[in-house]
Design an enzyme around this catalytic site. Structure first.
Site, short mmCIF file in Angstrom:
data_model
loop_
_atom_site.label_atom_id
_atom_site.label_comp_id
_atom_site.label_asym_id
_atom_site.label_seq_id
_atom_site.Cartn_x
_atom_site.Cartn_y
_atom_site.Cartn_z
N HIS A 137 1.03 -1.26 0.15
CA HIS A 137 0.56 -0.07 0.16
C HIS A 137 1.01 1.39 0.08
CE1 HIS A 137 -3.72 -2.33 0.37
NE2 HIS A 137 -3.29 -3.16 2.03
N ASP A 174 -2.94 -10.68 -1.52
CA ASP A 174 -3.34 -10.54 -0.57
C ASP A 174 -5.15 -9.65 -1.04
OD1 ASP A 174 -2.59 -8.61 1.88
OD2 ASP A 174 -4.11 -7.42 1.25
N HIS A 176 -6.37 -7.53 -0.19
CA HIS A 176 -6.39 -5.70 -0.54
C HIS A 176 -5.51 -4.86 -1.30
CE1 HIS A 176 -6.07 -6.12 4.09
NE2 HIS A 176 -8.04 -4.93 4.05
N ASP A 267 -4.34 -12.03 3.81
CA ASP A 267 -5.93 -12.04 4.50
C ASP A 267 -6.90 -12.52 3.50
OD1 ASP A 267 -4.44 -10.18 2.32
OD2 ASP A 267 -5.08 -8.48 4.24
N1 Q9C Z 1 -12.51 -2.84 7.33
C1 Q9C Z 1 -2.89 -4.96 4.23
O1 Q9C Z 1 -3.43 -6.40 4.61
N2 Q9C Z 1 -8.04 -1.31 7.29
N3 Q9C Z 1 -2.65 -3.18 5.11
C2 Q9C Z 1 -9.23 -1.33 6.61
C3 Q9C Z 1 -11.15 -1.82 6.86
C4 Q9C Z 1 -6.77 -1.39 6.64
C5 Q9C Z 1 -4.37 -3.37 5.06
C6 Q9C Z 1 -10.31 -0.95 7.02
C7 Q9C Z 1 -5.65 -2.43 6.14
C8 Q9C Z 1 -4.65 -2.28 5.91
C9 Q9C Z 1 -0.81 -4.46 4.16
ZN ZN Z 2 -3.99 -6.90 2.96
#
Ligand code: Q9C
Ligand code: ZN
Length: 666
Positions: A137, A174, A176, A267
């Site tokens: 990210h 991943d 996201h 995840d």
């Molecule tokens: N409920 C990685 O997996 N929060 N980052 C999202 C939604 C941020 C995830 C909130 C998630 C970041 C590397």
């Molecule tokens: Zn993630």
């Protein structure tokens, strides 16, 4: 060529954590690393890998992607007090800093680059970097989503610069969207970026329009950015496998990368509180295995997210086992992608149809609106409580974790025949019991004329027994009559209780197998000419495909579009591949076939090869030994319009029966 696997890990990367109360960042804990590493130790996987030390990345490496201003800000967090750290963190989205964040971010990036060096220098074949903070990210001048430096994006830049690579594939599984990686390479055709991500039509974080399937890259990079948005939670094994077979892999083979980097977030696995998906740990073995035939096996897997500690740890282990070459566990669950997954798959294929030959103009058909009327109800979540998944995983892993047989590959070689097979192949010299050979004589008496043939067949039966008992993983049999041998083997395999055999016969068939349409055998014949009699039913199929009618090798399309989906739907216990004369596909293609099919049936496979064909025997046995991925398979040509048409006709018939063939609906 080294065939070892590297593991990058250092507990020092646990030395930073969230210091204040922030529910959004609370899931990114140091134990993510230790629980993964402990699980690797539990399965004895650590000692089987080459341990690589981490190092600090240099400023020059960090600034391959990030601005010096941002680097200075990150550097300054080292000496901040808690209040200042909190204030700096609030300048970014879903980010937090600790006094040790900078040091750990440098180690995470340096560790990733150590892995890239080990793989590209040939010290190891592949490897995994267990690192934190994650990277995908983070952006040029921004920390985001727990990420500080973009480990994988910098790794790609580093590999391009240091090793002069021209084509790198980044696979981001991943859950996201790695928007940070997308921004770095969106106009760059030398790095192909694939990401699937929970999207829910934009309502899921990071809520970006450019995460949708319609964003395909820009300028020279148009077509080199693939976004597969998941619009529902609950995606599982079948959805992920379908996405690989019908979206990522066709493009990846056409792109022909020199290195594959995986932004490996777990995840996307079952139990994760962020992803809310349902893929079980062994799914990651399959995803890994499917990438190991690209690039001659040069694969660098780099940890990103993953927040359910047990699920994360088991999935990491499944990935590392597969990198090490262990047999791929059977996938659990019904193999049929859900309606919403098919919609996403169809849309991304449509969006990319203009840029990739592997998708035909027929694919350029978008589903504009989510047709919720026809969609099945949302799959039930087994409860949001993480402990429910803990219990599930405890029993689940006991069921799926297979013991890898002590011997990988056995060979049956006819008396008096000499052939030099790759090192490690064990020659079978034990023939089956008289009781067992008598059964064959009964069924095939008129064909079994000589003692020699009978001895050789007896050894093949022994090999089947050993495959069933997990003494060996796979085998090659050289035979003067491959059709007869395959028929006998098939008969015996079913006789000793195997439930489903996936049998592919390439070329002429001298004697017919005794096939019953009882669902226990799937029989596919691949031939260059129209067969005299075509019997196409659910379990028997002939496919006309070959270099007579298509230029170059386009077999990969049949493999991805037809053979693997049927195999995944059928869920075989044994793969039988036999080659006859008049084959229409080449040695390389047969090797690709046997390599990819080892992802099924826990790798249980017998290849029956004409005794006169030493080259084929050597190539197939090295594929069975897991060596062939160390060889470049080369770029694949696209099939002719005629070939695609033939294939399409067959697919239309078959996809009603075999759900994994679907990549669209209607
Ligand atoms: N409920 C990685 O997996 N929060 N980052 C999202 C939604 C941020 C995830 C909130 C998630 C970041 C590397
Ligand atoms: Zn993630």
């Amino acid at each position: 060529m080294a065939s070892t696997t590297a593991l990058v890990y250092d507990e020092e990367m646990m030395n930073y954590r969230l210091l204040w109360d922030d529910p959004e960042c609370a899931i990114e804990v140091p134990e993510r690393l230790s629980s993964s590493y402990e699980r690797l130790q539990h399965y004895d996987l650590v000692q089987r890998c080459v341990g690589l030390p981490v190092r600090e990345a240099t400023e020059e490496e960090i600034t391959l992607v990030h601005s010096t201003d941002y680097l200075e800000i990150v550097k300054s967090t080292q000496t901040m007090n808690e209040e200042e750290l909190k204030k700096t963190s609030q300048n970014y989205v879903a980010a937090y800093f600790h006094q040790n964040s900078y040091r750990c971010a440098k180690l995470a990036l340096g560790g990733t680059l150590q892995l890239v060096d080990a793989v590209l220098s040939g010290q190891v074949l592949n490897g995994m970097a267990l690192v934190r903070p994650p990277g995908h990210h983070s952006q040029r001048s921004q920390s985001n989503g727990f990420c500080i430096f973009n480990n994988v994006a910098i790794a790609a830049k580093y590999a391009q610069k240091k090793y002069k690579l021209e084509r790198i594939l980044i696979v981001d599984w991943d859950i996201h969207h790695g928007q940070g990686i997308q921004y770095v390479f969106e106009d760059d055709p030398s790095v192909l970026y694939f990401s699937w991500h929970r999207y829910e039509h934009g309502s899921f974080w990071p809520n970006l329009g450019e995460s949708d399937f319609g964003f395909v890259g820009k300028d020279k990079g148009t077509g080199f950015n693939i976004n597969l948005p998941w619009n529902k939670t609950g995606m599982g094994n079948a959805d992920y496998i379908a996405a690989f077979l019908h979206v990522l892999l066709p493009i990846a083979y056409e792109f022909d990368p020199e290195l594959v980097l995986v932004s490996s977030g777990y995840d996307s696995g079952i139990g994760d509180p962020e992803g809310c998906m349902r893929a079980t740990p062994e799914c990651f073995s399959h995803l890994t295995h499917m990438l190991m035939n690209l690039t001659g096996g040069k694969l660098c897997v780099v940890l990103e997210g993953g927040y359910h500690l047990r699920s994360l740890a088991e999935s990491v282990c499944m990935t590392v086992r597969t990198l090490l070459g262990d047999a791929v566990s059977r996938l659990s669950g019904e193999m049929a992608p859900c309606h919403s997954a098919l919609e996403s798959i169809q849309n991304v294929r449509a969006a990319h149809a203009p840029y990739w030959h592997c998708f035909s103009p027929d694919d350029a058909h978008l589903v504009h609106k989510s047709n919720t009327a026809g969609s099945p109800p949302e799959p039930p979540q087994e409860g949001r409580d993480a402990s429910v998944f803990e219990v599930f995983l405890e029993t689940h892993m006991k069921e799926v974790l297979n013991s890898t047989p002590a011997i990988r590959t056995s060979a049956v070689i006819p008396e008096g025949h000499t052939v030099t097979l790759p090192a490690g192949v064990q020659v079978e010299d034990q023939t089956a019991s008289k009781e067992q050979t008598d059964v064959i004589i009964g069924d095939f008496s008129e064909l079994l004329k000589t003692e020699n043939v009978l001895t050789s067949l007896g050894k093949m039966l022994t090999v089947i027994n050993k495959l069933v008992n997990k003494q060996i993983r796979n085998a090659i049999a050289l035979s003067p009559n491959t059709s007869l041998s395959a028929a006998v083997v098939l008969q015996h395999a079913l006789h000793v209780g195997l439930q489903r055999v996936f049998y592919i016969h390439i070329g002429d068939l001298d004697s017919k197998p005794l096939l019953k349409d009882d669902g226990k055998t799937f029989f596919l014949r691949i031939l260059g000419d129209e067969p005299a009699e075509v019997i196409n039913s659910k379990y028997q199929h002939s496919l006309k495909w070959g270099e007579n009618s298509c230029e170059g090798s386009s077999f990969i399309y049949v493999l991805l579009r037809l053979i693997l989906p049927i195999a995944y739907s059928f869920q075989p216990d044994l793969i039988l591949v036999a080659a006859g004369s008049n084959r229409s596909i080449g040695i390389q293609d047969i090797s690709l076939l046997t390599s990819m099919l080892q992802g099924l049936a826990e790798g249980r496979m017998l290849a029956v090869i004409p005794e006169s064909e030493s080259d084929l025997a050597v190539t197939v046995s090295s594929s069975l030994m897991g060596f062939s991925r160390a060889r470049e398979l080369g770029p694949h040509k696209c099939p002719s319009v005629d070939c695609m048409k033939t294939l399409k006709v067959q697919l239309d018939i078959l996809q009603k029966e075999w759900k994994m063939l679907q990549c669209s609906f209607g």
